[in-house]
Design a protein around this motif. Structure first.
Motif, PDB file in Angstrom:
ATOM      1  N   SER A 118     -29.905  31.798   2.517  1.00 53.94           N
ATOM      2  CA  SER A 118     -29.327  31.072   3.658  1.00 53.94           C
ATOM      3  C   SER A 118     -29.851  31.624   4.986  1.00 53.94           C
ATOM      4  O   SER A 118     -30.221  30.842   5.881  1.00 53.94           O
ATOM      5  CB  SER A 118     -27.798  31.145   3.639  1.00 53.94           C
ATOM      6  OG  SER A 118     -27.325  30.569   2.440  1.00 53.94           O
ATOM      7  N   ALA A 119     -29.908  32.949   5.106  1.00 57.11           N
ATOM      8  CA  ALA A 119     -30.389  33.554   6.363  1.00 57.11           C
ATOM      9  C   ALA A 119     -31.846  33.158   6.616  1.00 57.11           C
ATOM     10  O   ALA A 119     -32.204  32.738   7.725  1.00 57.11           O
ATOM     11  CB  ALA A 119     -30.256  35.071   6.293  1.00 57.11           C
ATOM     12  N   VAL A 120     -32.664  33.241   5.572  1.00 55.04           N
ATOM     13  CA  VAL A 120     -34.083  32.877   5.714  1.00 55.04           C
ATOM     14  C   VAL A 120     -34.209  31.370   5.978  1.00 55.04           C
ATOM     15  O   VAL A 120     -34.958  30.939   6.863  1.00 55.04           O
ATOM     16  CB  VAL A 120     -34.881  33.283   4.440  1.00 55.04           C
ATOM     17  CG1 VAL A 120     -36.276  32.679   4.437  1.00 55.04           C
ATOM     18  CG2 VAL A 120     -34.955  34.810   4.325  1.00 55.04           C
ATOM     19  N   GLY A 121     -33.457  30.587   5.243  1.00 54.69           N
ATOM     20  CA  GLY A 121     -33.532  29.132   5.376  1.00 54.69           C
ATOM     21  C   GLY A 121     -33.186  28.674   6.789  1.00 54.69           C
ATOM     22  O   GLY A 121     -33.875  27.822   7.361  1.00 54.69           O
ATOM     23  N   ARG A 122     -32.142  29.286   7.337  1.00 54.27           N
ATOM     24  CA  ARG A 122     -31.708  28.896   8.687  1.00 54.27           C
ATOM     25  C   ARG A 122     -32.831  29.165   9.698  1.00 54.27           C
ATOM     26  O   ARG A 122     -33.151  28.326  10.533  1.00 54.27           O
ATOM     27  CB  ARG A 122     -30.444  29.680   9.043  1.00 54.27           C
ATOM     28  CG  ARG A 122     -29.453  28.863   9.812  1.00 54.27           C
ATOM     29  CD  ARG A 122     -28.089  29.524   9.916  1.00 54.27           C
ATOM     30  NE  ARG A 122     -27.248  29.209   8.771  1.00 54.27           N
ATOM     31  CZ  ARG A 122     -26.721  30.106   7.945  1.00 54.27           C
ATOM     32  NH1 ARG A 122     -26.936  31.383   8.125  1.00 54.27           N
ATOM     33  NH2 ARG A 122     -25.962  29.721   6.945  1.00 54.27           N
ATOM     34  N   LYS A 123     -33.443  30.348   9.599  1.00 55.89           N
ATOM     35  CA  LYS A 123     -34.512  30.714  10.555  1.00 55.89           C
ATOM     36  C   LYS A 123     -35.775  29.888  10.341  1.00 55.89           C
ATOM     37  O   LYS A 123     -36.451  29.505  11.285  1.00 55.89           O
ATOM     38  CB  LYS A 123     -34.864  32.196  10.402  1.00 55.89           C
ATOM     39  CG  LYS A 123     -33.887  33.096  11.115  1.00 55.89           C
ATOM     40  CD  LYS A 123     -34.599  34.301  11.725  1.00 55.89           C
ATOM     41  CE  LYS A 123     -33.662  34.945  12.734  1.00 55.89           C
ATOM     42  NZ  LYS A 123     -34.155  36.247  13.199  1.00 55.89           N
ATOM     43  N   LEU A 124     -36.084  29.636   9.080  1.00 56.57           N
ATOM     44  CA  LEU A 124     -37.271  28.838   8.756  1.00 56.57           C
ATOM     45  C   LEU A 124     -37.113  27.424   9.326  1.00 56.57           C
ATOM     46  O   LEU A 124     -38.036  26.868   9.923  1.00 56.57           O
ATOM     47  CB  LEU A 124     -37.443  28.794   7.228  1.00 56.57           C
ATOM     48  CG  LEU A 124     -38.643  28.043   6.680  1.00 56.57           C
ATOM     49  CD1 LEU A 124     -39.950  28.707   7.109  1.00 56.57           C
ATOM     50  CD2 LEU A 124     -38.588  27.980   5.149  1.00 56.57           C
ATOM     51  N   ALA A 125     -35.926  26.873   9.161  1.00 58.13           N
ATOM     52  CA  ALA A 125     -35.651  25.516   9.655  1.00 58.13           C
ATOM     53  C   ALA A 125     -35.792  25.468  11.177  1.00 58.13           C
ATOM     54  O   ALA A 125     -36.390  24.549  11.733  1.00 58.13           O
ATOM     55  CB  ALA A 125     -34.253  25.089   9.226  1.00 58.13           C
TER      56      ALA A 125
END
Ligand code: S3P
Length: 195
Positions: free
Chosen positions: A37-44
């Motif tokens: 979730s942390a990576v996904g949020r930043k990637l998005a």
């Protein structure tokens, strides 16, 4: 522009054009607490794409926390709604999606994920995962006397399936930002081969 940032911007263009050309999604999979979730949020944020968290979508739909769904209705019910929500989310394009760590274990889910997204497996060692999980009790599947053994067992059962992702990224010793950069580079390399 420095060589590093030039490389960064090329990578960004690659990732965006991959999504534009194939109209797909970027999906993160991997064990609980690996940082999907942390990576996904930043990637998005970086790719200017909407971010969707599968567990949050389930909680919004069911009006219960994941932990409560497991407790009141059981894992089979959770897996059913997980599958329904995943299908619905994957009917749209151009999103970054963080899945719960067990979603890929259903073969139909895995098939759909591989068809409708660039599937990325985030890797961490059991000890690292456990360190991140130490102070939390929200994950029903990790209730055990020896949590390290539980994590090791579950990871061993799942590893073969996680490895079927298109891209695997070892997150040990990397910050969230560094994982995001690795993902963007890996997607660009992949799209360069595909195009
Ligand atoms: C699960 C992982 C959890 C959540 C549920 C089941 C699993 O999500 O979907 O507790 O089977 O690995 P996270 O991976 O985000 O913790």
């Amino acid at each position: 522009m420095s060589t590093k940032s030039l490389r960064g911007s090329k990578a960004r263009i690659g990732a965006e054009s991959l999504l534009q050309s194939s109209q797909k999604n970027i999906v993160l999979t991997g064990f609980m607490a690996v940082g999907k979730s942390a990576v996904g949020r930043k990637l998005a944020l970086k790719l200017k794409l909407p971010f969707v968290d599968l567990d949050q979508a389930i909680e919004a739909r069911e009006e219960f926390r994941v932990k409560e769904i497991f407790e009141c209705k059981g894992e089979a019910y959770f897996r059913k709604v997980e599958k329904e929500n995943l299908k619905e989310i994957l009917s749209r394009d151009g999103q970054v999606i963080a899945t719960g760590g067990g979603a890929v274990m259903d073969s139909e889910n895995l098939h759909l994920l591989k068809q409708r997204s660039v599937l990325i497996y985030l890797i961490a060692l059991p000890e690292t995962l456990l360190r991140r999980l130490r102070s939390e009790n929200q994950r029903p599947l990790l209730k055990a006397d020896d949590r390290l053994v539980r994590v090791e067992d579950l990871l061993a059962q799942r590893e073969k399936v996680y490895r079927q992702a298109h891209i695997s990224i070892d997150t040990e010793h990397l910050s969230v930002d560094e994982v995001v950069e690795r993902i963007i580079k890996a997607i660009s390399r992949r799209s360069a081969k595909v195009v």
